[in-house]
Design a protein around this motif. Structure first.
Motif, PDB file in Angstrom:
ATOM      1  N   THR A 196       0.824  -1.213   0.000  1.00 43.54           N
ATOM      2  CA  THR A 196       0.000   0.000   0.000  1.00 43.54           C
ATOM      3  C   THR A 196       0.858   1.262   0.000  1.00 43.54           C
ATOM      4  OG1 THR A 196      -0.111  -0.142   2.420  1.00 43.54           O
ATOM      5  CG2 THR A 196      -1.933  -1.103   1.171  1.00 43.54           C
ATOM      6  N   PHE A 197       2.097   1.151  -0.452  1.00 42.92           N
ATOM      7  CA  PHE A 197       3.017   2.287  -0.390  1.00 42.92           C
ATOM      8  C   PHE A 197       2.459   3.528  -1.097  1.00 42.92           C
ATOM      9  CE2 PHE A 197       6.721   4.399  -2.596  1.00 42.92           C
ATOM     10  CZ  PHE A 197       7.144   5.114  -1.483  1.00 42.92           C
ATOM     11  N   MET A 198       1.895   3.349  -2.301  1.00 43.32           N
ATOM     12  CA  MET A 198       1.402   4.496  -3.064  1.00 43.32           C
ATOM     13  C   MET A 198       0.231   5.180  -2.359  1.00 43.32           C
ATOM     14  SD  MET A 198       3.164   5.414  -5.535  1.00 43.32           S
ATOM     15  CE  MET A 198       1.986   6.691  -5.939  1.00 43.32           C
ATOM     16  N   ARG A 199      -0.546   4.418  -1.602  1.00 48.67           N
ATOM     17  CA  ARG A 199      -1.650   5.040  -0.859  1.00 48.67           C
ATOM     18  C   ARG A 199      -1.106   6.072   0.121  1.00 48.67           C
ATOM     19  NH1 ARG A 199      -3.626   7.432   2.600  1.00 48.67           N
ATOM     20  NH2 ARG A 199      -5.257   6.969   4.084  1.00 48.67           N
ATOM     21  N   TRP A 200       0.010   5.764   0.789  1.00 50.35           N
ATOM     22  CA  TRP A 200       0.569   6.684   1.784  1.00 50.35           C
ATOM     23  C   TRP A 200       1.360   7.805   1.124  1.00 50.35           C
ATOM     24  CZ3 TRP A 200      -2.037   6.166   5.854  1.00 50.35           C
ATOM     25  CH2 TRP A 200      -2.514   4.914   6.242  1.00 50.35           C
ATOM     26  N   ILE A 201       1.894   7.551  -0.059  1.00 56.22           N
ATOM     27  CA  ILE A 201       2.539   8.638  -0.811  1.00 56.22           C
ATOM     28  C   ILE A 201       1.516   9.732  -1.124  1.00 56.22           C
ATOM     29  CG2 ILE A 201       3.333   9.197  -3.139  1.00 56.22           C
ATOM     30  CD1 ILE A 201       5.641   8.389  -1.618  1.00 56.22           C
ATOM     31  N   VAL A 202       0.318   9.312  -1.563  1.00 56.66           N
ATOM     32  CA  VAL A 202      -0.730  10.276  -1.903  1.00 56.66           C
ATOM     33  C   VAL A 202      -1.280  10.954  -0.651  1.00 56.66           C
ATOM     34  CG1 VAL A 202      -3.041  10.521  -2.902  1.00 56.66           C
ATOM     35  CG2 VAL A 202      -1.330   9.081  -4.028  1.00 56.66           C
ATOM     36  N   GLY A 203      -1.447  10.173   0.419  1.00 53.91           N
ATOM     37  CA  GLY A 203      -2.013  10.741   1.643  1.00 53.91           C
ATOM     38  C   GLY A 203      -1.095  11.733   2.317  1.00 53.91           C
ATOM     39  N   VAL A 204       0.188  11.355   2.473  1.00 49.36           N
ATOM     40  CA  VAL A 204       1.143  12.216   3.183  1.00 49.36           C
ATOM     41  C   VAL A 204       1.735  13.257   2.244  1.00 49.36           C
ATOM     42  CG1 VAL A 204       3.290  12.246   4.503  1.00 49.36           C
ATOM     43  CG2 VAL A 204       1.663  10.373   4.814  1.00 49.36           C
ATOM     44  N   GLY A 205       2.077  12.845   1.020  1.00 45.43           N
ATOM     45  CA  GLY A 205       2.762  13.749   0.109  1.00 45.43           C
ATOM     46  C   GLY A 205       1.860  14.752  -0.575  1.00 45.43           C
ATOM     47  N   MET A 206       0.536  14.491  -0.617  1.00 42.57           N
ATOM     48  CA  MET A 206      -0.366  15.405  -1.319  1.00 42.57           C
ATOM     49  C   MET A 206      -1.500  15.902  -0.430  1.00 42.57           C
ATOM     50  SD  MET A 206      -0.559  13.611  -5.079  1.00 42.57           S
ATOM     51  CE  MET A 206      -1.404  15.037  -5.716  1.00 42.57           C
ATOM     52  N   GLY A 207      -1.586  15.406   0.793  1.00 44.95           N
ATOM     53  CA  GLY A 207      -2.577  15.926   1.733  1.00 44.95           C
ATOM     54  C   GLY A 207      -4.002  15.530   1.440  1.00 44.95           C
ATOM     55  N   PHE A 208      -4.226  14.386   0.818  1.00 41.93           N
ATOM     56  CA  PHE A 208      -5.583  13.927   0.563  1.00 41.93           C
ATOM     57  C   PHE A 208      -6.226  13.414   1.855  1.00 41.93           C
ATOM     58  CE2 PHE A 208      -4.990  14.809  -3.625  1.00 41.93           C
ATOM     59  CZ  PHE A 208      -5.816  14.177  -4.531  1.00 41.93           C
ATOM     60  N   ARG A 209      -7.526  13.583   1.952  1.00 42.82           N
ATOM     61  CA  ARG A 209      -8.274  12.977   3.056  1.00 42.82           C
ATOM     62  C   ARG A 209      -8.320  11.470   2.863  1.00 42.82           C
ATOM     63  NH1 ARG A 209     -11.099  17.457   1.156  1.00 42.82           N
ATOM     64  NH2 ARG A 209     -11.377  19.163   2.662  1.00 42.82           N
TER      65      ARG A 209
END
Length: 469
Positions: A196-209
């Protein structure tokens, strides 16, 4: 013989019971008959005051309808079922139902709307605080009840919204606790070991809810234009009964007695034993054969601004291509078991990731990275906003990236760093006092020998002063 009263003229008389009585014509009832209302008092002065007040309400259009006001419990059910459900998002409506069931109905549900007083609400709020509820929870209950009473007041079911006469408890704003830049890198290094690495890249790196990240679907990802279009979010909604008798539907699951002190049946429950059922319990909708409106569902974001496209950092594009290729391999492996929801982040069978499991994984990654406990919001949106600010991005741009409707909301998300404040004050000092003008204390910090000032030293000092000015 007394003359006949004119239309809409009120009557005041002394009754045989010794009381003064007044009757006021307010209009007509739903069946067409006259709406004639009665008031009584001990003195003529008091009955005149009551009659004038009724006449004032009638003339100003503020008089309540000529029917018995429902109880708070009955009105809340009508409000949530027929009124709020037309405007609220599904998750918000679930929250309204939950707080109505657990707080409003047990607290003031038996009062009639026209008999509800501010003291009743104050006692309910105090009891909720004594029971351990956070002030923010009490404020949410107050807002829900106030909104329902406002609609009842608009429809002339009550003469006044008593919730406006009550001050809810004050709430201290929760302070953001985002990751530092070092913690962010440590968190993503721990996440890199998981699928699930890409999920956390988007969440932490782009600030998505969380809901926006888990609800992101490939048709709304433009890898060529390097844009995410967060048009949907994934949320877990509460099931509702679709049968005619919810109480009888859940009969086998009703539990009216509280659990013993050391309950073994619910020892795995993280929030402790569930509360006993009420006598008219209508819960357990998840087992209803005709259940509806629950489970994991794709819903629209709360505001239109939340659906604005977000640029993808170019360095993320190769990772997304690789992630999509791995997902195609999982699809081929699953074969007929694959459920195609077109989600970017899926389970091995194609279904979306469960928000509960996603939250638990976030806590596991915190422990693996050696980071103190955080809220999921702190590790995603607050972190993205704060790091963008540290990188020198201005507030309006951060507001656009996080898709806030007001810049004041963005400022609450961005937390200042002490080392940045220290660096800013260092630069401020260097602006007023250049570094080459700072006196040299010498190799030792002790007292220095006094020297006689000469013409050359006075000239040098004057030159430094002019440079500082």
């Amino acid at each position: 013989m007394s003359p006949r009263k004119a239309n809409l003229e009120s009557s005041i008389y002394l009754g045989s019971d010794g009381q003064w009585h007044g009757r006021v014509t307010m209009g007509t009832k739903n069946d067409g008959s006259p709406d004639r209302r009665h008031r009584s008092a001990k003195t003529e002065t008091e009955i005149k005051r009551k009659v004038k007040e009724l006449e004032r309400q009638r003339d100003q259009g503020r008089a309540t309808k000529a029917s018995r006001a429902p109880t708070v419990a009955r009105w809340m059910e009508t409000y949530l079922t027929d009124i709020a459900s037309l405007t609220l998002k599904p998750r918000s409506l679930d929250d309204y139902w939950s707080k109505t069931r657990n707080d409003i109905v047990p607290g003031v549900g038996q009062y009639r709307l026209d008999k509800l007083q501010p003291e009743h609400l104050e006692r309910m709020y105090l009891a909720m605080l004594d029971a351990g509820h956070a002030p923010s929870h009490v404020v949410k209950v107050h807002r829900i009840l106030s909104r329902a009473l406002k609609i009842a007041h608009r429809r002339r079911m009550i003469s006044e919204n008593v919730a406006t006469l009550v001050d809810p408890p004050s709430v201290d704003e929760t302070e953001a606790n985002p990751f530092t830049q070092e913690e962010s890198k440590a968190f993503l290094e721990a996440a890199a070991k998981r699928p699930t690495f890409m999920r956390w890249i988007v969440g932490v790196g782009m600030g998505f809810r969380q809901g926006e990240t888990l609800g992101l679907r490939w048709p709304y990802v433009d890898l060529e234009a390097e844009l995410f279009h967060p048009k949907w979010q994934l949320q877990r909604l509460t099931w509702r009964h679709g049968c005619a008798d919810p109480h009888a539907c859940g009969e086998r699951l009703h539990r009216f007695a509280p659990c013993p002190p050391k309950c073994a049946a619910h020892k795995s429950y993280k929030r402790g034993c569930p509360k006993p059922c009420t006598k008219t319990c209508t819960k357990h909708a998840s087992t209803c054969p005709d259940r509806k409106g629950g489970g994991l569902a794709f819903t629209r974001p709360k505001t239109k601004k939340s659906q604005n496209p977000v640029p993808i950092p170019p360095v993320f594009i190769p990772f997304l291509h690789e992630h999509k290729a791995r997902q195609e391999e999982m699809r081929a492996t699953a074969g007929d078991l694959w459920e195609d929801h077109q989600v970017v982040f899926s389970r091995p069978d194609g279904r979306p990731l469960d928000p509960r499991q996603d939250y638990e994984e976030f806590k596991e990654l915190l422990a693996e990275a050696g980071i103190a406990d955080r809220r999921l919001y702190d590790g995603s949106r607050h972190t993205a906003g704060t790091i963008l600010n540290e990188l020198g991005v201005d507030m309006p741009t951060i507001m656009e990236i996080l898709r806030h409707t007001q810049i004041s909301q963005t400022r609450r998300y961005v937390k200042g760093r002490s080392h940045l404040s220290k660096d800013a004050m260092r630069r401020m000092g260097e602006f007023f006092v250049p570094a080459d003008s700072t006196p040299d204390p010498g190799p030792e910090s002790g007292p220095t020998e006094t020297t006689t000032e000469t013409t050359s030293t006075r000239t040098a000092r004057s030159r430094r002063r002019r440079r500082i000015r």
